[in-house]
Design an enzyme around this catalytic site. Sequence first.
Site, short mmCIF file in Angstrom:
data_model
loop_
_atom_site.label_atom_id
_atom_site.label_comp_id
_atom_site.label_asym_id
_atom_site.label_seq_id
_atom_site.Cartn_x
_atom_site.Cartn_y
_atom_site.Cartn_z
N TYR A 32 76.62 18.40 -17.31
CA TYR A 32 75.74 17.51 -17.79
C TYR A 32 75.42 17.48 -19.42
O TYR A 32 75.95 18.38 -20.01
CB TYR A 32 74.25 17.57 -17.28
CG TYR A 32 73.54 18.66 -17.68
CD1 TYR A 32 73.71 20.19 -17.44
CD2 TYR A 32 72.09 18.69 -18.29
CE1 TYR A 32 72.83 20.96 -18.14
CE2 TYR A 32 71.33 19.45 -19.18
CZ TYR A 32 71.77 20.63 -18.89
OH TYR A 32 70.89 21.63 -19.46
N ARG A 51 81.25 17.73 -26.81
CA ARG A 51 80.85 19.07 -25.93
C ARG A 51 81.19 18.59 -24.50
O ARG A 51 81.54 19.60 -23.90
CB ARG A 51 79.50 19.22 -26.11
CG ARG A 51 78.93 20.57 -25.47
CD ARG A 51 77.59 21.01 -25.85
NE ARG A 51 76.50 19.86 -25.54
CZ ARG A 51 75.21 20.00 -25.84
NH1 ARG A 51 74.74 21.09 -26.81
NH2 ARG A 51 74.31 19.04 -25.60
N ARG A 100 82.77 21.47 3.55
CA ARG A 100 82.47 22.26 2.44
C ARG A 100 83.51 23.60 2.13
O ARG A 100 84.01 24.25 3.23
CB ARG A 100 81.11 23.03 2.58
CG ARG A 100 80.42 24.02 1.70
CD ARG A 100 79.35 24.72 1.95
NE ARG A 100 78.77 25.55 1.10
CZ ARG A 100 79.24 26.72 0.85
NH1 ARG A 100 80.06 27.28 1.89
NH2 ARG A 100 78.73 27.55 0.12
N LYS A 146 77.57 23.67 -20.33
CA LYS A 146 76.42 22.93 -20.05
C LYS A 146 76.34 22.49 -18.55
O LYS A 146 76.65 21.27 -17.88
CB LYS A 146 76.19 21.73 -20.66
CG LYS A 146 74.55 21.15 -21.26
CD LYS A 146 74.37 20.39 -22.25
CE LYS A 146 72.88 19.78 -22.21
NZ LYS A 146 71.75 20.93 -22.37
N GLU A 178 69.56 32.76 -26.87
CA GLU A 178 69.09 31.64 -27.16
C GLU A 178 67.87 31.27 -26.30
O GLU A 178 67.36 32.35 -25.60
CB GLU A 178 69.91 30.57 -26.92
CG GLU A 178 70.53 30.64 -25.45
CD GLU A 178 71.43 29.41 -25.13
OE1 GLU A 178 71.51 28.24 -25.69
OE2 GLU A 178 72.09 29.75 -24.11
N1 PDD Z 1 68.73 21.71 -22.92
N2 PDD Z 1 70.28 26.01 -25.15
C1 PDD Z 1 70.07 25.79 -23.92
C2 PDD Z 1 70.18 26.68 -22.76
C3 PDD Z 1 69.69 24.39 -23.66
O1 PDD Z 1 69.33 24.01 -22.37
C4 PDD Z 1 69.60 23.47 -24.48
C5 PDD Z 1 69.25 21.99 -24.37
C6 PDD Z 1 69.98 23.89 -26.08
C7 PDD Z 1 70.15 22.77 -27.05
O2 PDD Z 1 71.05 22.11 -26.82
P1 PDD Z 1 70.74 20.40 -27.73
O3 PDD Z 1 70.55 20.77 -29.03
O4 PDD Z 1 72.33 20.01 -27.50
O5 PDD Z 1 69.90 19.78 -26.77
C8 PDD Z 1 70.36 25.24 -26.20
C9 PDD Z 1 68.39 20.14 -22.74
C10 PDD Z 1 67.58 19.78 -23.70
C11 PDD Z 1 68.11 20.06 -21.15
O6 PDD Z 1 68.80 20.81 -20.52
O7 PDD Z 1 67.30 19.29 -20.75
#
Ligand code: PDD
Length: 277
Positions: A32, A51, A100, A146, A178
């Site tokens: 996502y 990304r 599945r 992501k 993070e």
């Molecule tokens: N998440 N690290 C993690 C684990 C995150 O889930 C996110 C953002 C970030 C920051 O990434 P960016 O600057 O590209 O938003 C770092 C989004 C906002 C979410 O899952 O809703």
Amino acid sequence: MSVCYLNGEFLNLKDAKISPLDRGFLFGDSIYEVFAAYDKKAFRIEEHLDRFYINLKEIKLTVNISRQELKNIIELVIQKNDLSNQIIYLQISRGYEEIRNHVPDIKSESTIFICSFPLKNLPNHNSDKVKISLREDFRWGKSNIKSTSLLANVLYKIQGNEENLDEIILHDNGYITEGAVSNVFCVKNKKVLTPSLQNNILPGVTRSVIIDIVKKLNIPLAESRISVEDLKNADEVWITNTTKGILLVSEIDQIKVFREDMIFKEVQEKFIQETLA
Ligand code: PDD
């Protein structure tokens, strides 16, 4: 009424339906993106799509839609929704399969879903009280992807919510990775530090915007390892993400973060300008 896109159609969000046999639902086999649209203009869409395409490759997911088509659809979703400031959510899963099976069927077609949510707070000059806590990072080793397999992040956020915290900051072997939903920066002796991408973190788009701003301001910056002690002893701690922009941390595990004449303010100001450009 919110308009979304699902597999070739624009629909009212409440009418959008997918099969429970979708691999996104069964296996979390999907990725996502979340990006902001300020005044109906998508912010840093190319970086988000870069990304996204790296992630598609990383999980070996092929989609039969070009980058330009995807961009056009995203633009349409933004335009079809009324709000000026939106959060756009994009998800692609490996699609629906009748039986599945962990091994994907190469014939299955990916599910593409894009929708819009209200952007709650525009980046502003507030330095709200942001409370964080440090926890051991128990996520998998590919947090650069992501992925929608976000159970670990959800558990951290549930804990954080129960304890009245704004974010949980993770560490692995004594080094900061993070936040549960954000990237981390700190300032020590007028130098900005942030964990490098080698630390099993998401390459946040906001993170890279902030790095560029810091460099343009000629403030020393290093992408390096930050120990838990370094973070606790920092002069400033910031967290960044798409939905919140850049926030200044005020407390780590109930201990106030010491602040000198803040670099944060300068960086925040430039970030706000970027979002208005
Ligand atoms: N998440 N690290 C993690 C684990 C995150 O889930 C996110 C953002 C970030 C920051 O990434 P960016 O600057 O590209 O938003 C770092 C989004 C906002 C979410 O899952 O809703």
